[in-house]
Each structure stands twice: as C-alpha cells, then as structure tokens.
Design a protein around this motif. Structure first.
Motif, PDB file in Angstrom:
ATOM      1  N   ARG A 140      43.463 -10.791 -55.450  1.00 30.64           N
ATOM      2  CA  ARG A 140      44.102  -9.926 -56.463  1.00 30.64           C
ATOM      3  C   ARG A 140      45.227 -10.674 -57.170  1.00 30.64           C
ATOM      4  O   ARG A 140      45.400 -10.553 -58.375  1.00 30.64           O
ATOM      5  CB  ARG A 140      44.646  -8.651 -55.807  1.00 30.64           C
ATOM      6  N   ALA A 141      45.992 -11.433 -56.405  1.00 24.34           N
ATOM      7  CA  ALA A 141      47.103 -12.172 -57.014  1.00 24.34           C
ATOM      8  C   ALA A 141      46.573 -13.241 -57.978  1.00 24.34           C
ATOM      9  O   ALA A 141      47.072 -13.371 -59.105  1.00 24.34           O
ATOM     10  CB  ALA A 141      47.966 -12.802 -55.922  1.00 24.34           C
ATOM     11  N   LEU A 142      45.569 -13.997 -57.552  1.00 22.51           N
ATOM     12  CA  LEU A 142      45.039 -15.053 -58.429  1.00 22.51           C
ATOM     13  C   LEU A 142      44.428 -14.435 -59.687  1.00 22.51           C
ATOM     14  O   LEU A 142      44.593 -14.959 -60.802  1.00 22.51           O
ATOM     15  CB  LEU A 142      43.999 -15.905 -57.692  1.00 22.51           C
ATOM     16  N   ALA A 143      43.736 -13.307 -59.521  1.00 17.30           N
ATOM     17  CA  ALA A 143      43.140 -12.636 -60.697  1.00 17.30           C
ATOM     18  C   ALA A 143      44.235 -12.201 -61.665  1.00 17.30           C
ATOM     19  O   ALA A 143      44.083 -12.293 -62.890  1.00 17.30           O
ATOM     20  CB  ALA A 143      42.305 -11.441 -60.242  1.00 17.30           C
ATOM     21  N   SER A 144      45.339 -11.727 -61.134  1.00 18.52           N
ATOM     22  CA  SER A 144      46.441 -11.293 -61.984  1.00 18.52           C
ATOM     23  C   SER A 144      47.056 -12.485 -62.727  1.00 18.52           C
ATOM     24  O   SER A 144      47.332 -12.414 -63.933  1.00 18.52           O
ATOM     25  CB  SER A 144      47.479 -10.573 -61.116  1.00 18.52           C
ATOM     26  N   PHE A 145      47.275 -13.595 -62.033  1.00 17.47           N
ATOM     27  CA  PHE A 145      47.790 -14.794 -62.712  1.00 17.47           C
ATOM     28  C   PHE A 145      46.828 -15.222 -63.825  1.00 17.47           C
ATOM     29  O   PHE A 145      47.241 -15.561 -64.933  1.00 17.47           O
ATOM     30  CB  PHE A 145      47.963 -15.950 -61.717  1.00 17.47           C
ATOM     31  N   GLU A 146      45.537 -15.210 -63.519  1.00 22.24           N
ATOM     32  CA  GLU A 146      44.538 -15.654 -64.492  1.00 22.24           C
ATOM     33  C   GLU A 146      44.542 -14.756 -65.729  1.00 22.24           C
ATOM     34  O   GLU A 146      44.485 -15.220 -66.859  1.00 22.24           O
ATOM     35  CB  GLU A 146      43.150 -15.628 -63.823  1.00 22.24           C
ATOM     36  N   ARG A 147      44.642 -13.461 -65.493  1.00 23.87           N
ATOM     37  CA  ARG A 147      44.548 -12.471 -66.576  1.00 23.87           C
ATOM     38  C   ARG A 147      45.812 -12.446 -67.430  1.00 23.87           C
ATOM     39  O   ARG A 147      45.754 -12.332 -68.631  1.00 23.87           O
ATOM     40  CB  ARG A 147      44.338 -11.106 -65.910  1.00 23.87           C
ATOM     41  N   GLU A 148      46.963 -12.584 -66.782  1.00 20.04           N
ATOM     42  CA  GLU A 148      48.205 -12.242 -67.487  1.00 20.04           C
ATOM     43  C   GLU A 148      49.216 -13.364 -67.648  1.00 20.04           C
ATOM     44  O   GLU A 148      50.167 -13.191 -68.418  1.00 20.04           O
ATOM     45  CB  GLU A 148      48.923 -11.103 -66.722  1.00 20.04           C
ATOM     46  N   ALA A 149      49.079 -14.452 -66.941  1.00 24.31           N
ATOM     47  CA  ALA A 149      50.252 -15.335 -66.855  1.00 24.31           C
ATOM     48  C   ALA A 149      50.021 -16.798 -67.228  1.00 24.31           C
ATOM     49  O   ALA A 149      50.959 -17.590 -67.135  1.00 24.31           O
ATOM     50  CB  ALA A 149      50.841 -15.262 -65.445  1.00 24.31           C
ATOM     51  N   ILE A 150      48.804 -17.159 -67.679  1.00 21.87           N
ATOM     52  CA  ILE A 150      48.560 -18.593 -67.921  1.00 21.87           C
ATOM     53  C   ILE A 150      49.517 -19.142 -68.991  1.00 21.87           C
ATOM     54  O   ILE A 150      50.109 -20.211 -68.823  1.00 21.87           O
ATOM     55  CB  ILE A 150      47.089 -18.845 -68.353  1.00 21.87           C
ATOM     56  N   ALA A 151      49.691 -18.397 -70.079  1.00 25.10           N
ATOM     57  CA  ALA A 151      50.567 -18.901 -71.147  1.00 25.10           C
ATOM     58  C   ALA A 151      52.002 -19.035 -70.635  1.00 25.10           C
ATOM     59  O   ALA A 151      52.681 -20.035 -70.916  1.00 25.10           O
ATOM     60  CB  ALA A 151      50.511 -17.974 -72.355  1.00 25.10           C
ATOM     61  N   GLU A 152      52.453 -18.054 -69.882  1.00 25.27           N
ATOM     62  CA  GLU A 152      53.826 -18.124 -69.338  1.00 25.27           C
ATOM     63  C   GLU A 152      53.976 -19.306 -68.389  1.00 25.27           C
ATOM     64  O   GLU A 152      54.995 -19.998 -68.397  1.00 25.27           O
ATOM     65  CB  GLU A 152      54.157 -16.843 -68.567  1.00 25.27           C
TER      66      GLU A 152
END
Ligand code: 99T
Length: 207
Positions: A140-152
C-alpha cells in the motif's frame, strides 16, 4: 576529527538513513562508527547502555548525551551543518516531507518485522497471515508513493527521498524476490537515478 559515536550495523536501513544524511551534508568525518550485532533476542550490551530499547541507530554526542531513534538523530544532524537543510524548517513543506519520510519508515518497520518473523522465529511458530498483513502495508505504501509522490520525490533529495531510497534498498537486500520494480515503474526509475548518488553508493548495505 570524530566527536560523535554512531552505533551501527551495515544492514540496518535506519542506520543507513543517518549515514546518507551525514554524507550529503559533508559531516561523515564527525562520526565514529561502533559496530553492534543485535536482534531483539540478542541485544548488544553497549547499545543497551545507551538506548534502553536496545535499538540502532543511537548517536552518542561529545558530551555523552545519547540521541535515538533515527528520526531524532536526522533532525539533530541536519541542524549541525551550514548548507541547505534536508528537513524543511517550517511551513507546509516541513509536514509534507516528514509525512512522506514517515511512510517510508513504515515500509521499513514492516520489512524489519517480517525479517525477524521469518529469520528469528522458529518455523513451526510462524504466523503467515501476520506476515502477509505486514507485506500489504509495504504494498500500500509503495502504491501510494507511485501514485502520488514521484514528482515530489524527484524535486530534491531530502529527508523524504533519502528515507524512501533506504527503504527500497532494504527491500532489495531482504526481499530480493519481491520484484517491486515491475509493479511500480515510476519508483523504479526514480530509484535507479538516486542510487547513483555518492551517498547511496558509499552506504550500500553489506549482508
Ligand atoms: O529491535 C531490536 O531489538 C533490534 N533492532 C534494531 O535495532 C533495528 C535494526 S534494523 N532498528 C530499528 O528497528 C530502529 C527503528 C527506530 N524506529 C528508528 O531508529 O527509526 C536491522 C535490520 C536488519 O539487519 O535486517
């Protein structure tokens, strides 16, 4: 000259976060490493003297004060150099970046629990559903990073980025079969890039 002592193990991703920050901020020479071989069942006497929880990292300062855990140590060391801080000092950026770092630490907490469950606990006492539940936290954490945080994450290499980079490095070390790169291609590309940083190369875990 070293004025501080860091209780250290070459496989601890929490220790690695500290080493990466030291490297990124030009402070590596200020810290001497004291090796600690430990687990919850086999604590290290030197670490116990400094941290009743028996965990690493712990950082002993020149005056004998001991800091733990990794988040406190990172905060302290980030205030000891003159360059750009790796933890934003205030405002929205501070809370956002610390929250991303906390999610990366949650990946680590789950991965270390799985490591202890599979490596330390006798096979006949292992609880597969509990291991699976920890693994789901990681997914769940990796999916969230992938979905929402790559640009950041890509915008700068700070507390959030270094924490996640150390977490992904730890997954590669302890769960090489996980194949997270296939499910999270954005994270895979980002990690391939940050892995080239001298701070990451100099702190590669050694099993
Ligand atoms: O739990 C114990 O008794 C010993 N374990 C540790 O000291 C681990 C080493 S990672 N450290 C932590 O769990 C620190 C967590 C803390 N919240 C922090 O510092 O942020 C070793 C993993 C491995 O070698 O595979």
């Amino acid at each position: 000259m070293s004025t501080m002592t860091l209780f250290h193990s070459p496989t601890s991703p929490f220790v690695r976060k500290v080493l990466v920050l030291l490297h990124e901020t030009g402070q590596s020479d200020r810290v001497a490493l004291q090796h600690a071989q430990l687990s919850p069942l086999n604590p290290d006497a030197g670490v116990l003297d400094s941290n009743p929880a028996g965990k690493i990292p712990a950082l002993r300062l020149a005056d004998g004060t001991v800091l733990h855990d990794s988040r406190v140590i990172l905060d302290y060391l980030d205030q000891q150099h003159v360059g750009d801080p790796l933890i934003p000092p205030g405002g929205h950026a501070r809370w956002r970046r610390l929250t991303l770092a906390s999610l990366a630490d949650a990946v680590l907490d789950a991965a270390v629990l799985i490591r202890y469950e599979t490596f330390l606990r006798p096979a006949d006492k292992r609880w597969d559903a509990w291991i699976a539940a920890q693994q789901e936290k990681i997914e769940r954490a990796l999916a969230s990073f992938e979905r929402e945080a790559i640009a950041e994450l890509s915008s700068h290499f700070d507390i959030a980025a270094l924490s996640l980079a150390c977490a992904l490095g730890y997954l590669d070390l302890r769960q090489p079969e996980l194949d997270w790169r296939q499910r999270y291609p954005g994270l895979a590309a980002w990690y391939a890039d940050v892995s080239q940083r001298p701070s990451m190369q100099a702190t590669e875990p050694v099993a």
